[in-house]
Scaffold this motif. Structure first.
Motif, PDB file in Angstrom:
ATOM      1  N   VAL A  12       0.881  -1.129   0.022  1.00  0.00           N
ATOM      2  CA  VAL A  12       0.054  -0.036  -0.029  1.00  0.00           C
ATOM      3  C   VAL A  12       0.644   1.225   0.008  1.00  0.00           C
ATOM      4  O   VAL A  12       1.813   1.276   0.904  1.00  0.00           O
ATOM      5  CB  VAL A  12      -0.942   0.077   1.258  1.00  0.00           C
ATOM      6  N   PHE A  13       0.633   2.147  -0.988  1.00  0.00           N
ATOM      7  CA  PHE A  13       1.280   3.480  -0.611  1.00  0.00           C
ATOM      8  C   PHE A  13       0.480   4.410  -0.952  1.00  0.00           C
ATOM      9  O   PHE A  13      -0.659   4.571  -1.835  1.00  0.00           O
ATOM     10  CB  PHE A  13       2.574   3.568  -1.606  1.00  0.00           C
ATOM     11  N   GLU A  14       0.783   5.743  -0.726  1.00  0.00           N
ATOM     12  CA  GLU A  14       0.116   7.131  -0.739  1.00  0.00           C
ATOM     13  C   GLU A  14       0.227   7.516  -1.884  1.00  0.00           C
ATOM     14  O   GLU A  14       1.501   7.768  -2.317  1.00  0.00           O
ATOM     15  CB  GLU A  14       0.305   8.004   0.207  1.00  0.00           C
ATOM     16  N   LEU A  15      -0.616   8.244  -2.631  1.00  0.00           N
ATOM     17  CA  LEU A  15      -0.365   8.849  -3.905  1.00  0.00           C
ATOM     18  C   LEU A  15      -0.669  10.462  -3.552  1.00  0.00           C
ATOM     19  O   LEU A  15      -1.530  10.749  -2.926  1.00  0.00           O
ATOM     20  CB  LEU A  15      -1.466   8.442  -5.106  1.00  0.00           C
ATOM     21  N   THR A  16       0.200  11.121  -4.224  1.00  0.00           N
ATOM     22  CA  THR A  16       0.230  12.585  -3.766  1.00  0.00           C
ATOM     23  C   THR A  16      -0.786  13.291  -4.837  1.00  0.00           C
ATOM     24  O   THR A  16      -0.618  12.962  -5.985  1.00  0.00           O
ATOM     25  CB  THR A  16       1.775  13.090  -4.177  1.00  0.00           C
ATOM     26  N   ALA A  17      -1.414  14.360  -4.299  1.00  0.00           N
ATOM     27  CA  ALA A  17      -2.564  15.071  -5.153  1.00  0.00           C
ATOM     28  C   ALA A  17      -1.546  15.391  -6.226  1.00  0.00           C
ATOM     29  O   ALA A  17      -0.415  16.037  -6.150  1.00  0.00           O
ATOM     30  CB  ALA A  17      -2.943  16.003  -4.475  1.00  0.00           C
ATOM     31  N   GLY A  18      -2.152  15.499  -7.464  1.00  0.00           N
ATOM     32  CA  GLY A  18      -1.563  16.164  -8.561  1.00  0.00           C
ATOM     33  C   GLY A  18      -0.544  15.271  -9.383  1.00  0.00           C
ATOM     34  O   GLY A  18       0.080  15.875 -10.244  1.00  0.00           O
ATOM     35  N   LYS A  19      -0.423  14.028  -8.920  1.00  0.00           N
ATOM     36  CA  LYS A  19       0.580  13.178  -9.420  1.00  0.00           C
ATOM     37  C   LYS A  19      -0.049  12.209 -10.047  1.00  0.00           C
ATOM     38  O   LYS A  19      -1.233  11.694  -9.661  1.00  0.00           O
ATOM     39  CB  LYS A  19       1.489  12.619  -8.228  1.00  0.00           C
ATOM     40  N   GLN A  20       0.434  11.625 -10.977  1.00  0.00           N
ATOM     41  CA  GLN A  20      -0.086  10.335 -11.300  1.00  0.00           C
ATOM     42  C   GLN A  20       0.768   9.200 -11.389  1.00  0.00           C
ATOM     43  O   GLN A  20       1.950   9.344 -11.286  1.00  0.00           O
ATOM     44  CB  GLN A  20      -0.622  10.467 -13.231  1.00  0.00           C
ATOM     45  N   LEU A  21       0.100   7.826 -11.313  1.00  0.00           N
ATOM     46  CA  LEU A  21       0.977   6.480 -11.245  1.00  0.00           C
ATOM     47  C   LEU A  21       1.210   6.040 -12.595  1.00  0.00           C
ATOM     48  O   LEU A  21       0.321   6.083 -13.488  1.00  0.00           O
ATOM     49  CB  LEU A  21       0.303   5.498 -10.525  1.00  0.00           C
ATOM     50  N   VAL A  22       2.236   5.640 -12.868  1.00  0.00           N
ATOM     51  CA  VAL A  22       2.789   5.300 -14.200  1.00  0.00           C
ATOM     52  C   VAL A  22       3.494   3.876 -14.005  1.00  0.00           C
ATOM     53  O   VAL A  22       4.249   3.671 -13.057  1.00  0.00           O
ATOM     54  CB  VAL A  22       3.826   6.099 -14.944  1.00  0.00           C
ATOM     55  N   THR A  23       2.610   2.671 -14.419  1.00  0.00           N
ATOM     56  CA  THR A  23       3.142   1.413 -14.094  1.00  0.00           C
ATOM     57  C   THR A  23       3.369   0.558 -15.308  1.00  0.00           C
ATOM     58  O   THR A  23       2.873   0.611 -16.316  1.00  0.00           O
ATOM     59  CB  THR A  23       2.255   0.838 -13.109  1.00  0.00           C
ATOM     60  N   ALA A  59      16.641  -3.232 -15.426  1.00  0.00           N
ATOM     61  CA  ALA A  59      17.021  -2.023 -16.489  1.00  0.00           C
ATOM     62  C   ALA A  59      16.001  -2.206 -17.466  1.00  0.00           C
ATOM     63  O   ALA A  59      15.589  -0.918 -17.966  1.00  0.00           O
ATOM     64  CB  ALA A  59      18.506  -2.366 -16.769  1.00  0.00           C
ATOM     65  N   VAL A  60      15.622  -3.026 -17.945  1.00  0.00           N
ATOM     66  CA  VAL A  60      14.757  -3.177 -19.103  1.00  0.00           C
ATOM     67  C   VAL A  60      13.198  -2.546 -18.686  1.00  0.00           C
ATOM     68  O   VAL A  60      12.499  -1.714 -19.534  1.00  0.00           O
ATOM     69  CB  VAL A  60      14.328  -4.268 -19.687  1.00  0.00           C
ATOM     70  N   ASN A  61      12.608  -2.318 -17.350  1.00  0.00           N
ATOM     71  CA  ASN A  61      11.816  -1.840 -17.004  1.00  0.00           C
ATOM     72  C   ASN A  61      12.025  -0.271 -16.829  1.00  0.00           C
ATOM     73  O   ASN A  61      11.231   0.685 -17.082  1.00  0.00           O
ATOM     74  CB  ASN A  61      11.285  -2.291 -15.527  1.00  0.00           C
ATOM     75  N   GLY A  71       6.230   4.275 -11.308  1.00  0.00           N
ATOM     76  CA  GLY A  71       6.802   5.516 -11.426  1.00  0.00           C
ATOM     77  C   GLY A  71       5.779   6.591 -11.171  1.00  0.00           C
ATOM     78  O   GLY A  71       4.442   6.329 -11.222  1.00  0.00           O
ATOM     79  N   VAL A  72       6.247   7.858 -10.946  1.00  0.00           N
ATOM     80  CA  VAL A  72       4.969   9.139 -10.939  1.00  0.00           C
ATOM     81  C   VAL A  72       5.619  10.353 -11.905  1.00  0.00           C
ATOM     82  O   VAL A  72       6.484  10.163 -12.411  1.00  0.00           O
ATOM     83  CB  VAL A  72       4.942   9.399  -9.513  1.00  0.00           C
ATOM     84  N   VAL A  73       4.473  10.695 -12.185  1.00  0.00           N
ATOM     85  CA  VAL A  73       4.755  12.104 -13.028  1.00  0.00           C
ATOM     86  C   VAL A  73       3.667  13.192 -12.798  1.00  0.00           C
ATOM     87  O   VAL A  73       2.724  12.784 -11.906  1.00  0.00           O
ATOM     88  CB  VAL A  73       4.120  11.928 -14.607  1.00  0.00           C
ATOM     89  N   ASP A  74       4.084  14.521 -12.885  1.00  0.00           N
ATOM     90  CA  ASP A  74       3.049  15.487 -12.451  1.00  0.00           C
ATOM     91  C   ASP A  74       2.060  15.269 -13.361  1.00  0.00           C
ATOM     92  O   ASP A  74       2.175  14.871 -14.599  1.00  0.00           O
ATOM     93  CB  ASP A  74       3.769  16.763 -12.759  1.00  0.00           C
ATOM     94  N   ALA A  75       0.742  15.380 -13.098  1.00  0.00           N
ATOM     95  CA  ALA A  75      -0.418  14.930 -13.863  1.00  0.00           C
ATOM     96  C   ALA A  75      -0.362  15.387 -15.374  1.00  0.00           C
ATOM     97  O   ALA A  75      -0.042  16.819 -15.481  1.00  0.00           O
ATOM     98  CB  ALA A  75      -1.746  15.371 -13.113  1.00  0.00           C
ATOM     99  N   GLY A  76      -0.602  14.527 -16.189  1.00  0.00           N
ATOM    100  CA  GLY A  76      -0.685  14.905 -17.629  1.00  0.00           C
ATOM    101  C   GLY A  76       0.804  15.250 -18.303  1.00  0.00           C
ATOM    102  O   GLY A  76       1.099  15.073 -19.495  1.00  0.00           O
ATOM    103  N   LYS A  77       1.745  15.163 -17.242  1.00  0.00           N
ATOM    104  CA  LYS A  77       3.233  15.411 -17.870  1.00  0.00           C
ATOM    105  C   LYS A  77       4.088  14.060 -18.259  1.00  0.00           C
ATOM    106  O   LYS A  77       5.014  13.685 -17.484  1.00  0.00           O
ATOM    107  CB  LYS A  77       4.053  16.406 -17.032  1.00  0.00           C
ATOM    108  N   PHE A  78       3.606  13.336 -19.226  1.00  0.00           N
ATOM    109  CA  PHE A  78       3.989  12.214 -19.619  1.00  0.00           C
ATOM    110  C   PHE A  78       4.409  12.050 -21.184  1.00  0.00           C
ATOM    111  O   PHE A  78       3.658  12.809 -21.617  1.00  0.00           O
ATOM    112  CB  PHE A  78       3.508  10.876 -18.879  1.00  0.00           C
TER     113      PHE A  78
END
Ligand code: ADP
Ligand code: MG
Length: 317
Positions: free
Chosen positions: A35-46, A72-74, A138-145
């Motif tokens: 379980v982990f917390e997601l920060t507001a304004g971030k998106q999870l990238v998996t 490394a490939v991931n 991984g995480v990105v600022d929302a929309g910035k991927f």
């Protein structure tokens, strides 16, 4: 050792656990799930990638190399998204309980993971033919991927580093002796372009892919997703000195269709190019501009001369 003791001994790494707090991990290894917390304004990238012995790494490969490459490939997939690293899970299938093997596997895994403050939060172990599956968050600022379908007409096509080295490494491995150290290193221990990739969104780049199955195949993916064709001048690719001893036809084949390089291919507008080039230079990362995207044509990729290029990348099925 039973399964639980194996996990305790090899996959609970004290250094690695110290990053848990900073990554807001509420529950890591030891429960039914993490379980982990997601920060507001971030998106999870998996993403997840499985490496199978005899397919993705040599059957007789060292445990340390196998661990390194599996992670490394991931890392490269998340680099291609422009994401920063958060945590991962590991599913390991082993033919037998071999503690020496597990020790060097986990040491190598954590060496790379700790370097990136990437926390192992769970996994699974079972008996069977050797395979390693890693799921990376991984995480990105929302929309910035970065995405494959975001290339625009007239964008330029850029490639990082030197291509074909991993394929040369595979060839030399099959012949029983590595002649090129660079090829051996790239084949066994590819290096994802994470740091470079993290800067790309803010420099105006929106479209990227990592080169795992061969350059032409990856450009094909960008074209298909972005509904464009590409015109490329393969003469602009940087030829690594260890490929220069090959015939130009062989070198070209390795650079265009060889897999496993884990460099990045991305689209950049003409106006953003110089800032991107400067960023690459700061990281001492070679960069080549090998063509551009266009609207016209029925085929996907054209040579500078206008001749269509046949695409043959690695395919499992
Ligand atoms: P379950 O039977 O509920 O799947 P397991 O006995 O397989 O639980 O795993 C116990 C704990 O150890 C879980 O938290 C799981 O995520 C973790 N774990 C299992 N295998 C690994 C591994 N190879 N690396 C890291 N953690 C693991
Ligand atoms: Mg389990």
């Amino acid at each position: 050792m039973d399964e639980f003791e194996l996990i305790q001994s090899f996959f609970i790494n004290s250094k690695n656990q110290t990053f848990s707090e900073q990554k807001n991990i509420t529950l890591g290894i030891g429960d039914d799930a993490a379980v982990f917390e997601l920060t507001a304004g971030k998106q999870l990238v998996t993403c997840v990638d499985t490496l199978v012995a005899g397919v993705h790494f040599p059957e007789d490969g060292s445990a340390a190399d196998i661990a390194y490459k599996s992670l490394a490939v991931n890392l490269s997939d998340l680099a291609a998204m422009g994401a920063s690293l958060h945590s991962f899970t590991l599913s390991l299938t082993l033919p037998e309980k071999d503690e020496l093997w597990l020790k060097s596997f986990s040491d190598s895994l954590f060496e790379l993971a700790n370097q990136h403050r990437l926390v192992l939060v769970g996994g699974d172990m079972s008996r069977g033919p050797l395979s390693v599956s890693i799921q990376l968050n991984g995480v990105v600022d929302a929309g910035k991927f970065l995405r494959r379908d975001a290339a625009k007409e007239n964008d330029l096509i850029c490639v990082t580093g030197h291509l074909g080295l991993a394929a040369l490494g595979l060839q030399e491995y099959k012949k029983g002796k590595f002649k090129s150290q660079s090829a051996q290193l790239r084949f066994l221990r590819p290096e994802a372009r994470l740091e470079f990739a993290l800067g790309l969104y803010d420099l105006g780049v929106r479209c990227a892919i990592d080169i795992s199955d061969g350059l032409l195949s990856e450009i094909g993916h960008l074209c298909r997703a972005s509904k464009l064709s590409a015109k490329i001048d393969t003469g602009n690719l940087l030829v690594h000195q260890d490929l220069q001893q090959l015939s130009s036809i062989d070198a070209r084949e390795l650079m265009l269709s060889g897999g496993d390089d884990y460099e990045l291919c991305f689209a950049v507008s003409e106006s953003a190019l110089s800032a991107v080039e400067q960023w690459a230079q700061e990281l001492a990362l070679p960069l080549s501009v090998i063509g551009g995207f266009q609207k016209q044509g029925n085929t996907m990729i054209y040579e500078q001369s206008g001749a269509p290029v046949a695409v043959a990348g690695y395919q499992h099925f």
